[in-house]
Structure formats: structure tokens, C-alpha cells
Design a protein around this motif. Structure first.
Motif, PDB file in Angstrom:
ATOM      1  N   LEU A 194       0.765  -1.060   0.092  1.00 12.87           N
ATOM      2  CA  LEU A 194      -0.276  -0.101   0.334  1.00 12.87           C
ATOM      3  C   LEU A 194       0.952   1.027   0.275  1.00 12.87           C
ATOM      4  O   LEU A 194       0.402   2.241  -0.284  1.00 12.87           O
ATOM      5  N   ALA A 195       2.138   1.022   0.538  1.00  9.17           N
ATOM      6  CA  ALA A 195       2.967   2.044   0.611  1.00  9.17           C
ATOM      7  C   ALA A 195       3.032   2.582  -1.027  1.00  9.17           C
ATOM      8  O   ALA A 195       3.741   4.092  -1.304  1.00  9.17           O
ATOM      9  N   ASP A 196       3.208   2.174  -2.131  1.00  9.80           N
ATOM     10  CA  ASP A 196       3.797   2.107  -2.785  1.00  9.80           C
ATOM     11  C   ASP A 196       2.263   2.495  -3.991  1.00  9.80           C
ATOM     12  O   ASP A 196       2.471   3.547  -5.455  1.00  9.80           O
ATOM     13  N   GLU A 197       1.287   2.458  -3.220  1.00 11.10           N
ATOM     14  CA  GLU A 197       0.136   3.014  -4.160  1.00 11.10           C
ATOM     15  C   GLU A 197      -0.506   4.104  -3.778  1.00 11.10           C
ATOM     16  O   GLU A 197      -0.072   4.674  -2.723  1.00 11.10           O
ATOM     17  N   PRO A 198      -1.560   4.637  -5.637  1.00 10.04           N
ATOM     18  CA  PRO A 198      -2.031   5.887  -4.869  1.00 10.04           C
ATOM     19  C   PRO A 198      -3.353   6.061  -3.203  1.00 10.04           C
ATOM     20  O   PRO A 198      -3.833   5.127  -2.981  1.00 10.04           O
ATOM     21  N   GLY A 199      -2.526   7.072  -2.596  1.00  9.62           N
ATOM     22  CA  GLY A 199      -3.363   6.988  -1.216  1.00  9.62           C
ATOM     23  C   GLY A 199      -2.722   6.007  -0.053  1.00  9.62           C
ATOM     24  O   GLY A 199      -3.343   6.042   1.127  1.00  9.62           O
ATOM     25  N   GLY A 200      -2.391   5.957  -0.235  1.00  9.55           N
ATOM     26  CA  GLY A 200      -1.513   4.694   0.635  1.00  9.55           C
ATOM     27  C   GLY A 200      -0.792   4.418   1.565  1.00  9.55           C
ATOM     28  O   GLY A 200      -1.437   4.724   2.799  1.00  9.55           O
ATOM     29  N   PRO A 201       0.089   5.152   1.788  1.00 13.62           N
ATOM     30  CA  PRO A 201       1.129   6.462   2.406  1.00 13.62           C
ATOM     31  C   PRO A 201       0.110   6.441   3.411  1.00 13.62           C
ATOM     32  O   PRO A 201       0.014   6.384   5.137  1.00 13.62           O
ATOM     33  N   GLU A 202      -0.893   7.171   3.260  1.00  8.78           N
ATOM     34  CA  GLU A 202      -1.913   8.558   4.171  1.00  8.78           C
ATOM     35  C   GLU A 202      -2.192   7.612   5.009  1.00  8.78           C
ATOM     36  O   GLU A 202      -3.308   7.355   5.806  1.00  8.78           O
ATOM     37  N   TYR A 203      -3.289   6.448   4.136  1.00 10.86           N
ATOM     38  CA  TYR A 203      -3.954   5.540   4.246  1.00 10.86           C
ATOM     39  C   TYR A 203      -3.367   4.588   5.918  1.00 10.86           C
ATOM     40  O   TYR A 203      -4.252   4.463   7.296  1.00 10.86           O
ATOM     41  N   LEU A 204      -2.076   4.014   5.359  1.00 10.03           N
ATOM     42  CA  LEU A 204      -1.543   3.665   6.675  1.00 10.03           C
ATOM     43  C   LEU A 204      -1.087   4.454   7.548  1.00 10.03           C
ATOM     44  O   LEU A 204      -1.278   3.975   9.005  1.00 10.03           O
ATOM     45  N   GLU A 205      -0.462   5.202   7.459  1.00 12.87           N
ATOM     46  CA  GLU A 205      -0.624   6.906   8.054  1.00 12.87           C
ATOM     47  C   GLU A 205      -1.852   6.533   9.251  1.00 12.87           C
ATOM     48  O   GLU A 205      -1.392   7.035  10.914  1.00 12.87           O
ATOM     49  N   ALA A 206      -2.989   6.768   8.609  1.00 16.51           N
ATOM     50  CA  ALA A 206      -4.862   7.207   9.638  1.00 16.51           C
ATOM     51  C   ALA A 206      -4.643   6.154  10.065  1.00 16.51           C
ATOM     52  O   ALA A 206      -4.392   5.227  11.466  1.00 16.51           O
ATOM     53  N   ILE A 207      -4.280   3.728   9.523  1.00 17.33           N
ATOM     54  CA  ILE A 207      -4.693   3.557  10.055  1.00 17.33           C
ATOM     55  C   ILE A 207      -4.311   2.366  11.643  1.00 17.33           C
ATOM     56  O   ILE A 207      -4.503   2.005  12.405  1.00 17.33           O
ATOM     57  N   GLU A 208      -2.768   3.018  11.217  1.00 16.69           N
ATOM     58  CA  GLU A 208      -1.773   2.967  12.161  1.00 16.69           C
ATOM     59  C   GLU A 208      -2.255   3.770  14.147  1.00 16.69           C
ATOM     60  O   GLU A 208      -2.019   3.342  14.946  1.00 16.69           O
ATOM     61  N   LYS A 209      -3.233   5.209  13.381  1.00 14.10           N
ATOM     62  CA  LYS A 209      -2.981   5.928  14.359  1.00 14.10           C
ATOM     63  C   LYS A 209      -4.469   5.084  15.332  1.00 14.10           C
ATOM     64  O   LYS A 209      -4.706   5.245  16.631  1.00 14.10           O
ATOM     65  N   LEU A 210      -4.955   4.254  14.588  1.00 15.64           N
ATOM     66  CA  LEU A 210      -6.015   3.985  15.032  1.00 15.64           C
ATOM     67  C   LEU A 210      -5.625   2.650  16.163  1.00 15.64           C
ATOM     68  O   LEU A 210      -6.707   2.296  16.640  1.00 15.64           O
ATOM     69  N   HIS A 211      -4.816   2.389  16.102  1.00 11.07           N
ATOM     70  CA  HIS A 211      -4.225   1.152  17.079  1.00 11.07           C
ATOM     71  C   HIS A 211      -3.886   1.562  18.448  1.00 11.07           C
ATOM     72  O   HIS A 211      -2.538   2.389  18.341  1.00 11.07           O
ATOM     73  N   PRO A 212      -3.716   1.827  19.520  1.00  8.34           N
ATOM     74  CA  PRO A 212      -3.893   2.774  20.443  1.00  8.34           C
ATOM     75  C   PRO A 212      -2.622   1.554  20.853  1.00  8.34           C
ATOM     76  O   PRO A 212      -2.040   2.856  21.190  1.00  8.34           O
ATOM     77  N   MET A 213      -1.646   0.599  20.608  1.00  6.74           N
ATOM     78  CA  MET A 213      -0.445   0.379  20.819  1.00  6.74           C
ATOM     79  C   MET A 213       0.713   1.728  19.300  1.00  6.74           C
ATOM     80  O   MET A 213       1.932   1.372  19.622  1.00  6.74           O
ATOM     81  N   ALA A 214       0.075   2.402  18.418  1.00  2.65           N
ATOM     82  CA  ALA A 214       0.331   2.722  17.514  1.00  2.65           C
ATOM     83  C   ALA A 214       1.615   2.421  17.029  1.00  2.65           C
ATOM     84  O   ALA A 214       2.691   2.837  16.312  1.00  2.65           O
ATOM     85  N   ARG A 215       1.423   0.740  16.517  1.00  3.54           N
ATOM     86  CA  ARG A 215       2.063   0.213  14.978  1.00  3.54           C
ATOM     87  C   ARG A 215       0.587  -1.059  14.397  1.00  3.54           C
ATOM     88  O   ARG A 215      -0.033  -0.797  15.282  1.00  3.54           O
TER      89      ARG A 215
END
Length: 251
Positions: A194-215
Motif C-alpha cells: 500500500l505504501a507504493d499505491e495512490p493514497g496508500g501512505p496516507e491510509y497506512l498512517e491513519a490506520i496505524e493511529k487507530l491502533h492504541p499501541m501506535a503500530r
């Protein structure tokens, strides 16, 4: 798992591959399945070097004949099936407007029908041996709570959750335990892409923040939970859906 015969579907990559490696290290006799012949062969060669007993079956879990062959391979080679890890699945990230009827059918075929078929044939063989058994299904946080952009995948994982609970009640008295893991977002090959797909980096950053362990989680962390549920250490656990999600569902 020493001396136990296990079938792991979708074993070529991701959580399936991590589970196959862990089960092999724990002494299981393995039938590894996937639609990806090359990926499966690479894994077979890797694990064969450890002395693990392995058979590979290339097939599609959504095709009844293929699913039956996966289970039959364990009986043919090892005399029985003790454990099934129903892991095979596909993960499209689409809204309901982006999802076509064909997309819906494909996801439901693999993630829903495929899990149903492999569980069905595994239970049939476990009943023949009358020795009980253990099945671990791969659900998801998307199979317990709603998420945006998963219009087909999320409902398919609710199938996994429901199948787990109904089958657990249906076969508990015969010594067959059925449980599930519900991973959060895991750093599988598909997620890393996903990091190499359009919108992927933004998606990964947002979904990571949704996990309380922040990863994000690692495939090996999910495999460890699968091993526990499959093993005799979980002998009084059935019908459970265990989150492996960094606290996502606790919010």
C-alpha cells in the motif's frame, strides 16, 4: 503440535506463512495450500531444510474439489487431520460504490465459501477418526466492527466470525474446537504494498493511529495466537474470537 497433522490454507505468504513456520518449529506434520504455486514451493523448500514433514497442495479453497483435496492430503499422508487453520482470503479495500457485484462475489467465494468448505471437510474427517480436533478461522477486526472502505471484505469476515461460533456450538460435544483470531492491520506483503499505491501512505498512517499501541502488527504475532488456540493449551476454549489488534477493539 508435535505429531499432530495440520492443514494451513493460504500458506504461501503473510499470516499463513508465519503460521506454517511456527507450526513446523513446533513439530507439526503439515499440509500447506495456496493458489500461488511458486510461493508455496519456496516455503516448502525452506521448511524441508528443518526436517519438517510437509506436503503442498495447489488449489482454490472456493472450489469444492480443491478444498476436499487439501483435507484429504493430510489423511493420505499422515492418517488423520488434527488441526485446520482456515486462513486463505483476499483483502480488497473498496467502498460500496467502488465494489462491483463481481468483486462482492469473488470476496465471498474465497473468504466465505472457502472457509465454509475447508471447515466442512475437516470436520468430516475429524469425526471419522473420532479423535476430536481444532480449527482456527481467520476473522478480522472488520468481522467484529465496521470499518470504512471494506464493503465486501468486512461482511466476509463477519461470515468467518459467525461460522466460528455456530460450528463451535454444533461440534463441541464431539471434541472438535472451533475458534478464530481477529487481527488488526498486520504488516503482510499486501499491506506493505500500500505504501507504493495512490493514497496508500496516507491510509497506512491513519490506520496505524487507530491502533492504541501506535503500530501495525506482525504476521508472527498472529501466528502465535493461532498456535495457542490450535494447541491443547486451549483445551477448554471454543467459540472464541481472539483479537490480535493492538487494542483496536478495546476503544
Amino acid at each position: 503440535m508435535r505429531g499432530k497433522a495440520a492443514v494451513v490454507t493460504g500458506a504461501a505468504f503473510g499470516i499463513g506463512r508465519a503460521t506454517a513456520r511456527l507450526f513446523a518449529a513446533e513439530g507439526a506434520q503439515l499440509v500447506l495450500t495456496d493458489v500461488d504455486r511458486d510461493g508455496l514451493e519456496v516455503l516448502r523448500e525452506e521448511l524441508a531444510k528443518t526436517g519438517a514433514e510437509i506436503r503442498t497442495v495447489v488449489g482454490d479453497v472456493s472450489v469444492a474439489e480443491d478444498a476436499r483435496e487439501m483435507i484429504a492430503a493430510a489423511v493420505e499422508d499422515f492418517g488423520r487431520i488434527d488441526t485446520l487453520v482456515a486462513n486463505a482470503g483476499i483483502i480488497p479495500l473498496q467502498t460500496v460504490l467502488e465494489t462491483t457485484p463481481e468483486d462482492w462475489d469473488k470476496v465471498m467465494a474465497v473468504d466465505g465459501r472457502g472457509m465454509f468448505l475447508t471447515c466442512k471437510y475437516a470436520i468430516e474427517e475429524m469425526l471419522r477418526s473420532d479423535g476430536g480436533g481444532s480449527i482456527v478461522c481467520l476473522s478480522s477486526i472488520s468481522g467484529l466492527a465496521g470499518q470504512s472502505g471494506q464493503a465486501a471484505y468486512g461482511p466476509a469476515k463477519f461470515v468467518a466470525t459467525g461460522l466460528t461460533k455456530h460450528l463451535a456450538v454444533e461440534w463441541a460435544a464431539r471434541g472438535i474446537r472451533i475458534n478464530a483470531v481477529a487481527p488488526g492491520t498486520i504488516r503482510t506483503e499486501r499491506v506493505r504494498q500500500l505504501a507504493d499505491e495512490p493514497g496508500g501512505p496516507e491510509y497506512l498512517e491513519a490506520i496505524e493511529k487507530l491502533h492504541p499501541m501506535a503500530r501495525l502488527g506482525e504476521p508472527e504475532e498472529v501466528a502465535a495466537a493461532i498456535l495457542f488456540l490450535a494447541s491443547d493449551d486451549a483445551s477448554f476454549i471454543t467459540g472464541a474470537v481472539l483479537p490480535v489488534d493492538g487494542g483496536y477493539l478495546a476503544q
